[in-house]
Design an enzyme around this catalytic site. Structure first.
Site, PDB file in Angstrom:
ATOM      1  N   ASP A   1      43.058  44.595  35.506  1.00  0.00           N
ATOM      2  CA  ASP A   1      42.081  43.734  36.147  1.00  0.00           C
ATOM      3  C   ASP A   1      40.788  43.870  35.349  1.00  0.00           C
ATOM      4  OD1 ASP A   1      40.771  42.179  38.234  1.00  0.00           O
ATOM      5  OD2 ASP A   1      39.928  44.077  38.920  1.00  0.00           O
TER       6      ASP A   1
ATOM      7  N   ASP B   1      36.944  42.940  36.416  1.00  0.00           N
ATOM      8  CA  ASP B   1      35.782  43.470  37.145  1.00  0.00           C
ATOM      9  C   ASP B   1      36.187  44.688  37.976  1.00  0.00           C
ATOM     10  OD1 ASP B   1      33.524  41.068  37.077  1.00  0.00           O
ATOM     11  OD2 ASP B   1      35.570  40.337  36.972  1.00  0.00           O
TER      12      ASP B   1
END
Length: 291
Positions: free
Chosen positions: A53, A55
């Site tokens: 992922d 952020d």
């Protein structure tokens, strides 16, 4: 949380865990059945790819996201808020940041205009304060040194994700970048994860997805990858990540190397040991809370 005999875990396995041997490896060596599965352990295919992922996992983007929110508040004559005010929502997108900053509902008639302006401001400074989490660059070096491939699966749109990764020198290193508008669905739908595996030419079972939100775990599980929770990311106490059902919890990015270097591992009905940097892994019993 220290395991007890009441969990049904063999004492030898407890000793192995305290000595630093993951429970899964101990079980595999002793041909134990997976609790509650009714089947023996089978080692999955070796990992060939790592998906991150963006952020709150690969990059600490919170400083720029929060700075942008406060800029928008000041444009509207309001006082900037402390960073901690945005903590619980910083990884949940622009709408959540606006709701928190302006104290409005998601269906407020002002939302669309505020969100559009927020994204414009953020795009202008997408990498000004952002940096990789401590240990991430070393982790990527180690992944590449092992001959593995890594990529990004994010809900952030490409017009924000790609410049950000380019600015930080990561776009050219990533073997794939799947953004929130690359395919028809976003996480928690499995489509972005499946697409990333296709781009990397690996089976989902040969990949592990690392993220800091339940949507990452849900998407990875549905796609068929292993999943690890980045506890160093944007996780609040009320999130209860030990209940997400991931295969493991990472206290530090470099803890991932203990996964990549394992000799034998198995996917179980519950999470794998909590991999806390600098400490021996703890046993993790399905349905229990650890870490």
């Amino acid at each position: 949380m220290e395991p007890s005999s009441r969990t049904g875990t063999p004492p030898a396995a407890e000793s192995a865990s305290r000595a630093g041997l993951p429970l899964q490896a101990w079980q595999a060596q002793h041909e134990l059945a997976v609790p509650g599965s009714g089947r023996g352990l089978l080692a999955p295919p070796p990992l060939r790819a790592v998906l991150f992922d963006l952020d709150g996992t690969l990059l600490d983007t919170a400083p720029d996201l929060i700075h942008t929110a406060n800029q928008l508040l000041e444009e509207h004559g309001q006082l900037a808020l402390p960073e901690g005010s945005f903590g619980p929502v910083v990884s949940h997108g622009s709408a959540a940041m606006i709701q928190r900053g302006f104290h409005i509902a998601h269906d407020d008639p002002r939302m669309e205009a505020l969100r559009s302006r927020y994204l414009d401001l953020y795009h202008q400074q997408v990498s000004r304060l952002t940096s990789p989490f401590t240990g991430i660059l070393e982790l990527l070096d180690a992944i590449e040194h092992r001959g593995l491939r890594w990529g990004v699966v994010t809900n952030k749109p490409a017009w924000l994700s790609n410049p950000l990764l380019r600015d930080l020198g990561l776009a050219e290193r990533a073997s794939c970048i799947v953004c929130g508008d690359t395919v028809a669905h976003r996480k928690p739908h499995p489509a972005p994860v499946t697409h990333a595996c296709e781009l990397l030419d690996v089976a989902p079972a040969e990949a592990v997805l690392v993220g800091d939100a339940m949507r990452d775990v849900t998407a990875g599980q549905a796609a068929g990858t292993s999943t690890l929770v980045a506890l160093f990311g944007y996780i609040c106490a009320e999130d209860e990540p030990t209940r997400w059902g991931a295969n493991g919890l990472l206290g530090h990015p470099l803890e991932l190397l203990r996964w990549l270097d394992r000799d034998t591992v198995s996917i179980t009905d519950g999470p794998l040991p909590y991999l806390d940097a600098g400490a021996a892994p703890l046993l993790s019993v399905p349905g229990s809370r650890t870490g």
